[in-house]
Scaffold this motif. Structure first.
Motif, short mmCIF file in Angstrom:
data_model
loop_
_atom_site.label_atom_id
_atom_site.label_comp_id
_atom_site.label_asym_id
_atom_site.label_seq_id
_atom_site.Cartn_x
_atom_site.Cartn_y
_atom_site.Cartn_z
N TYR A 84 9.81 10.29 -21.71
CA TYR A 84 10.33 10.96 -20.39
C TYR A 84 9.80 9.93 -19.39
O TYR A 84 8.87 8.84 -19.64
N SER A 127 6.13 8.98 -20.13
CA SER A 127 5.16 9.52 -21.23
C SER A 127 6.16 9.84 -22.44
O SER A 127 7.27 9.32 -22.40
N ARG A 128 5.42 10.65 -23.42
CA ARG A 128 5.78 10.59 -24.54
C ARG A 128 5.57 12.09 -25.39
O ARG A 128 4.41 12.40 -24.89
N ASP A 129 6.60 12.63 -25.98
CA ASP A 129 5.99 13.61 -26.94
C ASP A 129 6.60 13.18 -28.32
O ASP A 129 7.82 13.37 -28.79
N ILE A 130 5.56 13.11 -28.90
CA ILE A 130 5.95 12.32 -30.57
C ILE A 130 6.37 13.51 -31.27
O ILE A 130 7.41 12.99 -31.94
N ALA A 131 6.13 14.77 -31.18
CA ALA A 131 6.71 15.90 -32.03
C ALA A 131 8.14 16.09 -31.68
O ALA A 131 8.90 16.33 -32.55
N LYS A 132 8.53 15.81 -30.44
CA LYS A 132 9.98 15.89 -30.11
C LYS A 132 10.83 14.45 -30.06
O LYS A 132 11.97 14.58 -29.93
N ASN A 133 10.03 13.66 -30.56
CA ASN A 133 10.78 12.16 -30.49
C ASN A 133 11.54 11.78 -29.11
O ASN A 133 12.54 11.46 -29.24
N THR A 134 10.73 12.16 -28.14
CA THR A 134 11.32 12.02 -26.83
C THR A 134 10.09 11.38 -25.91
O THR A 134 8.98 11.48 -26.01
N SER A 161 14.73 12.05 -19.77
CA SER A 161 14.51 12.27 -21.01
C SER A 161 15.09 11.37 -21.97
O SER A 161 16.55 11.06 -21.88
N ARG A 179 13.14 13.90 -13.59
CA ARG A 179 12.62 13.64 -14.99
C ARG A 179 13.76 13.20 -15.89
O ARG A 179 14.52 14.08 -16.32
#
Length: 115
Positions: free
Chosen positions: A79, A70-77, A21, A19
């Motif tokens: 994947y 995918s993404r994690d908006i809260a982490k500005n990340t 990031s 994975r």
């Protein structure tokens, strides 16, 4: 100035998973889209997967069914989950972000697949 920092590359056996990031220095929802490309020395960059602001995704035919962005908006990340890796997937993987016509690139992370 936008900075993108990739991580998660490494050596994996064929059939294995990794994975990746990509952490952005600004709120990723400010980008029109983000994505992953890959590039071998001397070759052109090849699109792997993209994710638009609305969450829509797009994949290269060669990775469909094996990779997932995918993404994690809260982490500005963002994947890139890579499964069932093949030797042909071995490359430097680069994260990119586009904002109003400007494209930003990370330094890349190396993925090596052993057979």
């Amino acid at each position: 100035q936008v900075q993108l920092v990739e991580s998660g590359g490494g050596l994996v056996q064929a059939g294995g998973s990794l994975r990746l990031s990509c952490v952005a220095s600004r709120y990723i929802f400010s980008f029109n889209g983000m994505g992953w490309y890959r590039q071998a020395p001397g070759n052109q960059r090849e699109l792997v997967a993209t994710i638009a602001r609305d969450g829509g995704t797009n994949y290269a035919d060669s990775v469909k069914g094996r990779f997932a962005i995918s993404r994690d908006i809260a982490k500005n990340t963002v994947y890139l989950q890579m499964n069932s890796l093949k030797s042909v997937d071995a490359d430097v993987y680069l994260c990119t972000a586009v904002r109003w016509g400007d494209a930003y690139w990370g330094q890349g992370t190396q993925v090596t697949v052993s057979s």
